[in-house]
Structures are given as C-alpha cells and as structure tokens.
Design an enzyme around this catalytic site. Structure first.
Site, PDB file in Angstrom:
ATOM      1  N   LYS A  88       5.357 -42.391 -56.468  1.00  0.00           N
ATOM      2  CA  LYS A  88       5.051 -42.053 -55.251  1.00  0.00           C
ATOM      3  C   LYS A  88       5.875 -42.560 -54.247  1.00  0.00           C
ATOM      4  CE  LYS A  88       0.760 -43.420 -52.477  1.00  0.00           C
ATOM      5  NZ  LYS A  88      -0.806 -44.051 -52.614  1.00  0.00           N
ATOM      6  N   SER A 131      -4.564 -41.773 -51.482  1.00  0.00           N
ATOM      7  CA  SER A 131      -3.652 -41.397 -50.746  1.00  0.00           C
ATOM      8  C   SER A 131      -2.200 -40.965 -51.840  1.00  0.00           C
ATOM      9  CB  SER A 131      -2.805 -42.639 -50.061  1.00  0.00           C
ATOM     10  OG  SER A 131      -2.527 -43.828 -50.937  1.00  0.00           O
ATOM     11  N   SER A 171      -7.821 -48.919 -52.564  1.00  0.00           N
ATOM     12  CA  SER A 171      -9.338 -48.556 -52.717  1.00  0.00           C
ATOM     13  C   SER A 171      -9.367 -47.085 -52.823  1.00  0.00           C
ATOM     14  CB  SER A 171     -10.092 -49.027 -51.492  1.00  0.00           C
ATOM     15  OG  SER A 171     -11.425 -48.911 -51.805  1.00  0.00           O
ATOM     16  N   SER A 228      -6.985 -44.898 -54.074  1.00  0.00           N
ATOM     17  CA  SER A 228      -5.854 -43.960 -53.907  1.00  0.00           C
ATOM     18  C   SER A 228      -5.124 -43.632 -55.390  1.00  0.00           C
ATOM     19  CB  SER A 228      -4.755 -44.584 -52.985  1.00  0.00           C
ATOM     20  OG  SER A 228      -5.325 -44.803 -51.478  1.00  0.00           O
TER      21      SER A 228
END
Length: 554
Positions: A117, A198, A220, A222
C-alpha cells in the site's frame, strides 16, 4: 464531466468485451502449456506453486516480475490500482535468482513479487505519498519495519498501490479508492465497482493477479472491507504483531499492517514474513511469543472441529440490499456446524456497549487526537527530505487546500478540520478518558466480554459488521470469501453517485474475530471454512489481464 462520461462508456464497453471473452473461454484461468510443461494462471497461482516452479528452474523471478508488470500495464489505465512500479524490481529479481542458483533461499517468499500500500514507507526510488502530493518527493532514512522484513524474507517489493487518500482520513465527502496522486481505483467484479477502502489498490491488484499478494493497512476496516468486496482473504492482525514504524499513521492504538491474498495459506505465508518485534515500534514489544506461531501450519482442514463460535446478533444491523449477505451467513453457520464447530447464537454485547458503539463519540476523539500527535511524531519528523515543508497536520491541510490537484474544496478536509478543532492531542487527560470508554465498549462489555464469558474460541459475523469493535481494542480479524450478490441485484451507488457499492457479482465475506494475538487460531478456522466452500472460484472478475507467465517464458 465529459471525461468522466467517456471513461464510464469505455468501462461499459470493456465489460461487454470481457463477458464475451468469458463466454468464449478466454478467461477460464486454465493451466498454460509451454514445451510440455504446465504453467498455472497468475490469477490462481499460490505461494507454493511459484516456489515449486522457481526451485525446479521452470521460470525465474525475473520472468515473474516481467509478467506481473505487463499485467499491471494492461489494466492500470482502467482500474488505477498501482501508483508506483519499483524501477529496481527486475534487478532485485535477478539478484534473488542468483542467490537461488547459489543455494541461498531466504524463505518461502524468496523471489516472489508483492505489492504494498502507498502509505508503507520504503527507502528506495519509489514515493510514499498516502495518495497526496504533499508527500511527493519526500524521502525516508530507512525502510519501514514492514518493508525491511519483506526484503529480508526475499520478497520483491514490486510497487505501491493506490489507496483512499490518507487512508480515508481526510474527507467527509470523498470516495473509497480515490487519491489526488493515484486517481480513482475501481474494483474488477462490476463496472465502476466501489473497491472499498482504504487499501483499495491492494485489494483489486491481489484479486486479479497483479502480484502474488498485497499488503494493506487498517485502522478500522481498511483491510477487511476491500478484502471482502474483492473476493480475498484479509488478515487484520493484532495491533503490535506487525510493525507500523515509518508507515504513515492515523492512530498508534488502532493502526496495523496485514496481508490481502487470494487464499488463506498465501495470507498466512505473508503474515509469517512480516510479523515480529521491531525496535522502532514499541507496540511490538507486547508480542507474547519469543518464537512466532507457525501461521502456515495453522492451515488445518479440521480447524473448526470442537471449537466454540458465538454470534453477537445485536451488532449485525442489516441495511438496504443485505438480504443475500444474511442468507449466505446462515448457510455459513451450517458449514461450520457440519465441520464439527459449535455455534452459539444471540450472544450480544451489553446495552451500554451498543449505545457507545452506535452513538458515542469516544472513538472519534481517539482517532482525531492520535492523528494530530502521530502524523508528525511518527512520520513527518522522521523524513530525510521534506520538499513541501509539511511538518504537522496544519501544514498538510494548508497544502491540500491550496494545491489544485488535491481537488479541494470539492473533496473537503472535514476530518482534519474536526481533528484540529478538537483542541487537544493524545497527551491530554480528555483523550485518556475517551480511550478508556473504547476499551470498555469493545472489551469487557463488548466482544472480548462475550468471548470470555461464554468460553468461546471466536466470534463470527458477516464482514460488513466486523471492523468497528475489534478496531477499538486492537484485536485480530480474518475475513474469507463467503458469497456474491446475485446477478439480478439492484445497483446501489455511493454517496457521490460515481461508484457501484452494491451490484451483481460483487463479493462479500465472513469474518472470524478473536482475542489479541490469536491469529493462528483464526487462520485455522478460516482455512477450514475456505476449503469446504471454495467460494472464491465461483465468480470471475469482469476484467482480467491476459499476460501469463507462460507468455513470458515462451
């Protein structure tokens, strides 16, 4: 607007072509044959498949990197999943091939490409931006703890994936998978699919085989949410099992880094490589093992036998379109019971915990105050170079509001505005009072109390409802594919009316939630469930890259 309509039309046309190819069998993910030798499809290939092929000399790590880069180029202009391709990936692959030829094997991931990421720091030629131009060109003095462990394990960091900007901690009105730097990521199971976030790019890239697997981060939801909608296994580790050092933070109390992979065993291999203590992250000193559990060995077909699972029904709050998810959940309960698991229903959290969970403000206070403190202390202050001179949240907000490509004010800075308006950081007594409410809400009066009071091994819920409470106490969750929305599903759009949140063939998952550092047990349950259902194979993405390893070798 015209450009947006053109892109939507292009994706619809691509969808039609892809359906035609599926009917023809072009995307049947069959084994390829070169010179009489079978090559597995890269959308199905596992860690063990690749390790066997490398060890036998059937292909090289250079071949792998070449194939994966080609696959990225095939789909990236449509799906916007990868923001950086490591310019050194081929040379690193060649070095690892040479090590293998000399008899040096660093581990099961030796020579295998992994995507990470875009908020996970690396001290190389790639940018670490969290999707923001504010950090473009900034450099780090060393790799993040996670990147260092990956390299030590022999993995090739192939590139960085797009994400919901600042890990979904900037705007109240943005979209999952959008960042100023990376554009709008979209899922591969339906045209204009919301990829969730995310860890959006990590989810999509792993789902269609742009690398063996990917890493995401979670504060929370992702890891869990993009894993479920991209038909993946996602492991949200206990906070402190994996290092967060030089990972762009939100909250030291909730942030964690974990794998997003197509199978439970692949996720376990990746977790094995990245877990462990790091002197740069003092939370890892709480790891209770001198030797980590063998997460791969935990993949046991009999893992559900005799285990006790609870269902906290009062945290399952159905919304429009959730009927297929709930039906699949009931079917999953039967799978667990037939495998020897004991399922106890209606083991609910207390009324106080439920009220705090749905109506309280303590969780927001903790995230706001932690972010104000942690962004500079854990990341910005550690940069080797900082060309845009952003040293705290106020600087970042000011940059964002005055840099055209950050799309302000159309996408607001409401989350940051709230954080700064709070007026205190995580050293204030008011912060600690809020944090204690979190610990009670998810702890003794919440999911941990339910587990302890009923002698449970884990809780099970549809993944839609899994992230929130474990986030508050930093406990682990594993999600595994559970089903797909039917082909006649009515489309539900996101709040900006730009992405499909719910629609035909979009996946959803089942989550196993446990106590701190119970990952090995959760992996065992998830693997036993996965092997009995094999849900992932029942629906293919509408867009799949064509390049295969066999094409490169041939």
């Amino acid at each position: 607007m015209a450009a947006s309509l053109q892109k939507m039309l292009a994706i619809v046309i691509l969808f039609a072509i892809s359906l035609f190819n599926l009917v023809k069998g072009q995307y049947t993910c069959t084994t390829q044959i070169v010179n009489g030798k079978p090559f597995p499809s890269l959308i199905e290939v596992t860690t063990e498949d690749l390790a066997t092929g490398l060890e036998s000399g059937q292909f090289t790590s250079v071949d792998l990197v070449t194939a994966y880069i080609a696959r990225i180029h095939e789909v990236n202009s449509t799906l916007n999943v990868v923001t950086e391709i490591n310019p050194d990936a081929l040379s690193i692959a060649a070095e690892l091939d040479a090590e293998r030829a000399n008899g040096t094997i660093r581990g099961p991931l030796h020579g295998l490409p992994i995507l990470i990421k875009g908020n996970i720091g690396t001290a190389d030629k790639m940018n670490t931006t969290a999707g923001s131009f504010a950090l473009l060109g900034a450099t780090l003095p060393r790799d993040s703890g996670i990147a260092a462990k990956l390299r030590a394990a022999g993995a090739i960091i192939l590139g960085k994936t797009n994400l919901s900007q600042w890990a979904n901690f900037r705007s109240n009105n943005s979209t999952n998978g959008w960042s100023a730097y990376g554009g709008q990521t979209m899922g591969a199971y339906y045209p204009m699919q919301d990829p969730s976030g995310s860890s959006s790019g990590s989810g999509v890239s792993s789902s269609i085989g742009l690398a063996l697997a990917a890493l995401g981060t979670e504060t929370s939801g992702s890891i869990l949410s993009p894993s479920e909608v991209n038909n993946l296994v996602g492991i949200k580790p206990t906070v402190g099992l994996t290092s967060r050092a030089l990972v762009i933070p939100i909250s030291q109390r909730q942030d964690t880094v974990g794998p997003m992979a197509r199978t439970v065993k692949d996720a376990a291999y990746l977790l094995q490589a990245i877990a462990g203590r790091d002197p740069y992250d003092n939370y890892t000193s709480a790891i209770p093992f001198d030797v980590l559990p063998d997460y791969v060995a935990a993949c046991n077909y009999s893992g559900l036998m005799g285990k006790r699972f609870g269902i906290p029904r009062n945290i399952i709050y159905p919304e429009e379109g959730d009927a297929p998810v709930l039906a699949a959940f009931e079917a999953s309960i039967e799978v667990i019971q037939k495998a020897g698991g004991i399922v106890i229903d209606n083991l609910n959290i207390t009324a106080y915990a439920l009220d705090q969970y749905f109506n309280g403000n303590a969780s927001g206070i903790v995230l706001d105050a932690d972010f104000v403190s942690d962004l500079p202390a854990e990341y910005l202050n550690n940069l080797a170079t900082n060309p845009n001179h952003v040293y705290n949240l106020e600087d970042v907000r000011n940059f964002t509001q005055h840099f055209l490509q950050e799309d302000y004010p159309d996408r607001d800075t409401g989350v940051w505005d709230e954080s700064l308006a709070l007026g205190f950081n995580n050293t204030d007594p008011r912060f600690w009072a809020a944090y204690q409410i979190n610990l009670v809400t998810a702890g003794i009066q919440g999911i941990l109390g339910v587990i302890a009071n009923n002698s449970l091994d884990a809780l099970i819920v549809p993944t839609d409802f899994a992230p929130g409470l474990p986030a508050l106490v930093g406990t682990p969750v594993v999600t595994v594919p559970m089903g797909f929305y039917p082909t006649n599903t009515t489309i539900i759009m996101n709040q900006r009316n730009t992405l499909v949140e719910t629609g035909p063939n979009i996946p959803f998952g089942l989550s196993f939630m446990g106590t701190a550092f119970s990952e090995a047990s959760l992996i065992s349950y998830a693997y036993a469930y996965e092997q009995r259902t094999m849900v992932r194979n029942k629906v293919q993405p509408f867009i799949i890259p064509n390049t295969e390893l066999s094409d490169v070798v041939a």
